[in-house]
Design a protein around this motif. Structure first.
Motif, PDB file in Angstrom:
ATOM      1  N   UNK A   6       0.993  -1.115  -0.038  1.00 39.20           N
ATOM      2  CA  UNK A   6      -0.229   0.081   0.007  1.00 39.20           C
ATOM      3  C   UNK A   6       0.837   1.295   0.029  1.00 39.20           C
ATOM      4  N   UNK A   7       0.573   1.994  -0.851  1.00 38.56           N
ATOM      5  CA  UNK A   7       0.943   3.598  -0.812  1.00 38.56           C
ATOM      6  C   UNK A   7      -0.064   4.666  -0.731  1.00 38.56           C
ATOM      7  N   UNK A   8       0.153   5.799  -0.966  1.00 39.95           N
ATOM      8  CA  UNK A   8      -1.049   6.731  -1.143  1.00 39.95           C
ATOM      9  C   UNK A   8      -2.013   6.640  -2.064  1.00 39.95           C
ATOM     10  N   UNK A   9      -1.234   6.064  -2.967  1.00 39.91           N
ATOM     11  CA  UNK A   9      -2.367   5.703  -4.404  1.00 39.91           C
ATOM     12  C   UNK A   9      -2.808   4.420  -4.714  1.00 39.91           C
TER      13      UNK A   9
END
Length: 81
Positions: A6-9
């Motif tokens: 997971x990342x911000x996008x």
């Protein structure tokens, strides 16, 4: 259950789709990418895996249930690949 990545996008989930999707909110997913196993073609050594059902009708029933759950979690503007 937590995302595999997971990342911000982006969030990438990995696991038995029936377990992963059960924990997701309705209409919360933008895109689903899947490659369901062909019936009786691969054994990944996992109990209860999709594709090793005895009769083909059970395999079809399993896939129908999986894609009903995909429909539940997919946003109205979402895509399935």
């Amino acid at each position: 259950m937590t995302p595999f990545y997971a990342d911000e996008w982006l969030q990438v989930w990995h696991g038995d789709c029936r377990e992963v999707m059960a924990g997701m909110e309705p209409e919360s997913v933008h895109c689903v990418v899947t490659s369901p196993p062909y019936w009786r073609q691969r054994d990944y050594g996992t109990d209860g895996q999709i594709g090793l059902e005895a009769p083909p009708e059970e395999y079809v029933d399993t896939l129908v249930a999986v894609f009903a759950e995909v429909r539940r979690i997919l946003r109205p503007d979402g895509t399935l690949w």
